[in-house]
Write a protein that holds these residues in place. Structure first.
Motif, PDB file in Angstrom:
ATOM      1  N   LYS A 344       0.700  -1.180  -0.046  1.00 52.14           N
ATOM      2  CA  LYS A 344       0.235  -0.024   0.095  1.00 52.14           C
ATOM      3  C   LYS A 344       0.782   1.068   0.016  1.00 52.14           C
ATOM      4  CE  LYS A 344      -3.866  -2.293   2.099  1.00 52.14           C
ATOM      5  NZ  LYS A 344      -4.731  -2.531   0.894  1.00 52.14           N
ATOM      6  N   TYR A 531     -18.156   3.051   4.933  1.00 52.00           N
ATOM      7  CA  TYR A 531     -16.528   3.881   4.472  1.00 52.00           C
ATOM      8  C   TYR A 531     -16.583   5.529   4.742  1.00 52.00           C
ATOM      9  CZ  TYR A 531     -15.212  -0.804   2.656  1.00 52.00           C
ATOM     10  OH  TYR A 531     -14.532  -2.011   2.635  1.00 52.00           O
ATOM     11  N   GLN A 576      -8.377   2.213  -0.406  1.00 55.08           N
ATOM     12  CA  GLN A 576      -8.173   1.089   0.320  1.00 55.08           C
ATOM     13  C   GLN A 576      -6.603   0.653  -0.102  1.00 55.08           C
ATOM     14  OE1 GLN A 576     -11.321  -1.590  -1.178  1.00 55.08           O
ATOM     15  NE2 GLN A 576     -12.143  -1.634   0.491  1.00 55.08           N
ATOM     16  N   CYS A 577      -6.229   0.752  -1.514  1.00 63.12           N
ATOM     17  CA  CYS A 577      -5.380   0.460  -2.115  1.00 63.12           C
ATOM     18  C   CYS A 577      -3.989   1.144  -1.825  1.00 63.12           C
ATOM     19  CB  CYS A 577      -5.195   0.376  -3.605  1.00 63.12           C
ATOM     20  SG  CYS A 577      -6.371  -0.831  -4.343  1.00 63.12           S
ATOM     21  N   PRO A 582      -9.689   0.557   5.421  1.00 61.97           N
ATOM     22  CA  PRO A 582      -9.454  -0.894   5.756  1.00 61.97           C
ATOM     23  C   PRO A 582     -10.608  -1.250   4.763  1.00 61.97           C
ATOM     24  CG  PRO A 582     -11.022   0.047   7.278  1.00 61.97           C
ATOM     25  CD  PRO A 582     -10.640   1.209   6.460  1.00 61.97           C
ATOM     26  N   THR A 583     -10.480  -2.772   4.774  1.00 62.53           N
ATOM     27  CA  THR A 583     -11.363  -3.345   3.872  1.00 62.53           C
ATOM     28  C   THR A 583     -12.480  -4.228   4.884  1.00 62.53           C
ATOM     29  OG1 THR A 583      -9.785  -3.947   2.396  1.00 62.53           O
ATOM     30  CG2 THR A 583     -11.587  -5.410   2.078  1.00 62.53           C
ATOM     31  N   CYS A 586     -13.011  -8.006   4.837  1.00 62.52           N
ATOM     32  CA  CYS A 586     -11.976  -8.696   5.083  1.00 62.52           C
ATOM     33  C   CYS A 586     -12.239  -9.865   6.100  1.00 62.52           C
ATOM     34  CB  CYS A 586     -10.833  -8.182   5.223  1.00 62.52           C
ATOM     35  SG  CYS A 586      -9.271  -9.170   5.608  1.00 62.52           S
ATOM     36  N   GLN A 628      -4.579   3.339   9.901  1.00 61.99           N
ATOM     37  CA  GLN A 628      -4.168   4.049   8.634  1.00 61.99           C
ATOM     38  C   GLN A 628      -2.829   4.233   8.325  1.00 61.99           C
ATOM     39  OE1 GLN A 628      -5.094   8.465   8.235  1.00 61.99           O
ATOM     40  NE2 GLN A 628      -7.087   7.501   6.967  1.00 61.99           N
ATOM     41  N   ILE A 661     -14.076  -3.903  -3.826  1.00 57.17           N
ATOM     42  CA  ILE A 661     -13.659  -3.420  -2.621  1.00 57.17           C
ATOM     43  C   ILE A 661     -14.175  -4.376  -1.483  1.00 57.17           C
ATOM     44  CG2 ILE A 661     -14.563  -1.029  -3.151  1.00 57.17           C
ATOM     45  CD1 ILE A 661     -17.324  -1.608  -1.839  1.00 57.17           C
ATOM     46  N   GLY A 664     -10.309  -5.251  -1.691  1.00 56.64           N
ATOM     47  CA  GLY A 664      -9.579  -4.419  -1.203  1.00 56.64           C
ATOM     48  C   GLY A 664      -7.962  -4.091  -1.555  1.00 56.64           C
ATOM     49  N   GLU A 665      -7.626  -5.151  -2.719  1.00 56.50           N
ATOM     50  CA  GLU A 665      -6.338  -4.962  -3.203  1.00 56.50           C
ATOM     51  C   GLU A 665      -6.506  -5.328  -4.678  1.00 56.50           C
ATOM     52  OE1 GLU A 665      -4.431  -7.884  -1.102  1.00 56.50           O
ATOM     53  OE2 GLU A 665      -5.368  -9.611  -1.951  1.00 56.50           O
TER      54      GLU A 665
END
Length: 677
Positions: A344, A531, A576-577, A582-583, A586, A628, A661, A664-665
């Protein structure tokens, strides 16, 4: 399940499944053995499309480790001085090379997916009036039957049956995999008892994994959309693209491609002069001017779809026009070099730039003035008093709608969604979206999914309910311009409440859309709201992008552009990336917070068979597990706005990856989706 990390690059730069299991390798070998002209490279067959393998056979390339694909000659551009006319005139000739080239191009444009002929065959039983004929390029022309048999079936019925068929396929595949896991676990218990009287969890997992790999291999042969199939599909697409560029650009640039009577081809066909030659290393093919232009145009369109301006890059020549500057091998490899994109911090620096991160620390920088402009524009939604009145109007509208519909459907349940729920409405844009749940409709859909009723009967009963609701609303003096759209993907009843007292309209009216069995939209809107609550900058960035898209008229799915909801998803994925958000879906993050989904007790945790549960902003903020990225702590809105556009322009690997999303990657393969292109 379809992560890009399941693919790797071998020593020759070909894309292959990462560490394939024995069963996967066997499946790949079986698929290639009969028609592949290539030899194994490092013991692994290079995934290519069927048409590409046919092309290599026709052009007599028998080994992909050949110098023309991997060495310096791959970059060589043919010049008139280098051409040996005597050898050229001895080349054997083949027919319809241009047709085969365009078929390979069509394969790449579909990302290795099924041709339109296959899609037509799938729907053939649902349409008795249309016949499909495929031309040599894989395109289907629909021809009306001379004799009509009964009433023509409408498109909505066909779509409904196709949706049901896809759902049934997915459920059958899931059951097959689950039963395979259960069978393997039972076998492992029996085997362990026979051998040493005890069980080994690690060994059981390994056996289960191998058995699942075998299932994947079998599914791949059957053409199902499994993990192996997606891997092979994506790898074969870009390996084929590499082969195609390597073969086709010297053909298009050959100094003797125009038949100017300087060549006396020994094996020339006894036909009327065609005007052009497609000259390859081992063969040549006479073609007409139209075939030549069609092939070149298809090549141009394909490359520019993969990446804007790619054709110009691919064909650029250097060193006195003797070499191509664009190295197709290195470019293809770079598309699958995703190790750095999983960082990230790296993605944030590439998207925003270290200079802009430093500029955020200077309070006198012009960036801060722009930041204040964005804050003034989007921080407050205008008059707070107006906002309270609007929310009151929406609640009153919901109550009036519920009262009107409950006369015919007592158990009706209405839920507001969209921007009214997420809080992401632009000022002056306050149409209300409402999801309508009626048990009668739910039972009707369950019967249809189970095959109890036909698509036409389902559509007929759905329309009956829609028009009963429309009639109920029309009896109220508050509602005007009420009409039903029964053939939409999600059935809808539209109308206007003229007594809503909407403070943003001079006449106080408030428009509404009633969608049926659309609870998934409620969950999606709620997720976006969560979000937006993490940081005020998230909400303002979302509104900025939404405003940009609407002003430029690129925020309407009905007009062929992305919807506002899709634009907001792109904002979340970008954040997110770079480690800004956050995701919330996840599994690891849920586990760290001790979150346990309850699909049976909470109807919002499972909708339409999907896992729709997620963490809330409150849970994550109080849990203090996720942090973060330090790089993003002081970054301001203009920099985030610049980073958004730069991320999707220069960082995001749009050729191979889809935005998600949920993950998230940058890891979800585009070929995971049917009809990818």
């Amino acid at each position: 399940p379809h992560h890009i990390c399941h693919l790797s690059v071998d020593s020759n730069g070909w894309i292959v499944p990462a560490q394939p299991s024995s069963s996967a390798a066997a499946a790949t070998k079986d698929d290639n053995a009969s028609s592949s002209p290539s030899s194994p490279i490092n013991g692994i067959f290079v995934p290519l499309t069927t048409k590409c393998r046919q092309l290599l056979t026709e052009l007599r390339f028998v080994n992909l480790s050949n110098e023309i694909f991997s060495g310096k000659s791959c970059q060589s551009c043919p010049t008139r001085e280098d051409v040996d006319i005597a050898s050229l005139e001895e080349l054997p000739q083949i027919d319809k090379l241009s047709d085969l080239l365009r078929s390979v191009i069509a394969d790449v444009r579909r990302m290795g997916g099924p041709s339109s002929r296959d899609a037509h065959r799938n729907n053939a039983t649902n349409n008795n009036n249309d016949d499909g004929e495929e031309d040599e390029h894989g395109e289907v022309k629909v021809v009306k039957s001379k004799k009509k048999r009964g009433r023509r079936r409408n498109g909505q019925v066909v779509r409904l049956e196709e949706q049901r068929r896809l759902r049934q396929e997915q459920e059958a595949q899931k059951e097959k995999l689950n039963s395979s896991v259960l069978t393997t676990e039972e076998d492992n218990v029996d085997d362990s008892n026979d051998v040493d009287g005890g069980g080994d969890d690690d060994d059981s997992d390994d056996e289960t994994k191998q058995d699942n790999d075998q299932v994947d291999g079998e599914d791949n042969k059957n053409g199902n959309n499994t993990e192996l199939n997606s891997d092979i599909q994506l790898a074969s697409t870009f390996n084929t693209l590499r082969v195609l560029i390597t073969i086709l650009r010297p053909i298009l640039d050959h100094p003797h491609h125009n038949n100017d009577d300087t060549l006396k081809m020994k094996h020339a066909p006894n036909k009327k002069k065609l005007g052009y030659y497609m000259i390859s290393t081992h063969v040549c093919s006479p073609v007409s001017k139209g075939e030549w232009n069609d092939t070149r145009l298809s090549f141009v369109r394909m490359l520019n779809e993969v990446e804007p301006g790619l054709f110009r890059k691919v064909m650029k020549r250097v060193n006195g026009d003797t070499e191509y500057e664009f190295n197709v091998k290195e470019w293809t490899v770079s598309l699958f070099n995703h190790d750095q994109l999983s960082s990230k911090e790296y993605v944030a620096k590439q998207s925003i730039g270290e200079d802009l991160f430093e500029a955020c620390k200077d309070s006198n920088n012009v960036i801060h003035k722009f930041n204040n402009v964005l804050l003034d524009r989007f921080q407050n939604d205008g008059d707070e008093k107006k906002q309270r009145k609007l929310q009151e109007s929406i609640r009153n509208l919901q109550n009036k709608l519920s009262k009107a519909i409950s006369r015919n459907f007592p158990d009706v349940r209405l839920t507001v969604y969209g921007s009214c729920l997420s809080g992401l409405a632009l000022e002056g844009s306050h149409d209300v979206d409402v999801s309508v749940y009626i048990p009668e409709l739910d039972h009707l859909k369950q019967d249809f999914d189970a095959g109890v009723i036909s698509a036409s009967e389902y559509e007929r009963k759905m329309k009956r309910v829609l028009f009963r609701i429309k009639g109920s609303l029309q009896k109220s003096e508050s509602f005007v311009e009420v009409f039903a759209i029964a053939h939409a993907r999600v059935p809808v009843v539209k109308g206007v409440d003229v007594r809503a007292k909407n403070p943003y309209e001079e006449d106080g009216s408030l428009a509404f859309d009633l969608c049926f069995l659309n609870d998934i939209a409620v969950v999606n809107s709620s997720l976006l709201r969560e979000y937006s609550l993490f940081d005020n900058r998230v909400r303002i960035l979302m509104l900025s992008i939404k405003s940009f898209a609407k002003l430029n008229k690129i925020a309407s799915a009905a007009n062929g552009t992305l919807s506002s909801y899709s634009w907001l998803n792109l904002v979340v994925f970008y954040l997110q990336c770079i480690g800004f958000l956050p995701t919330l879906q996840c599994p690891k993050l849920m586990e760290d917070h001790g979150f346990q989904p309850d699909p049976s007790g909470n109807r919002w945790h499972s909708i339409n068979g999907l896992e729709t549960f997620y963490l809330t902003e409150k849970i994550v903020s109080q849990g203090q597990v996720w942090e973060q990225s330090p790089l993003c702590s002081d970054v301001n809105l203009p920099v985030l706005l610049y980073g958004f556009f730069n991320f999707y322009t220069n960082v995001f690997p749009q050729q191979t990856v889809a935005a998600s999303i949920r993950l998230g990657e940058m890891s979800l393969q585009k070929t995971s989706f049917k009809g990818s292109s």
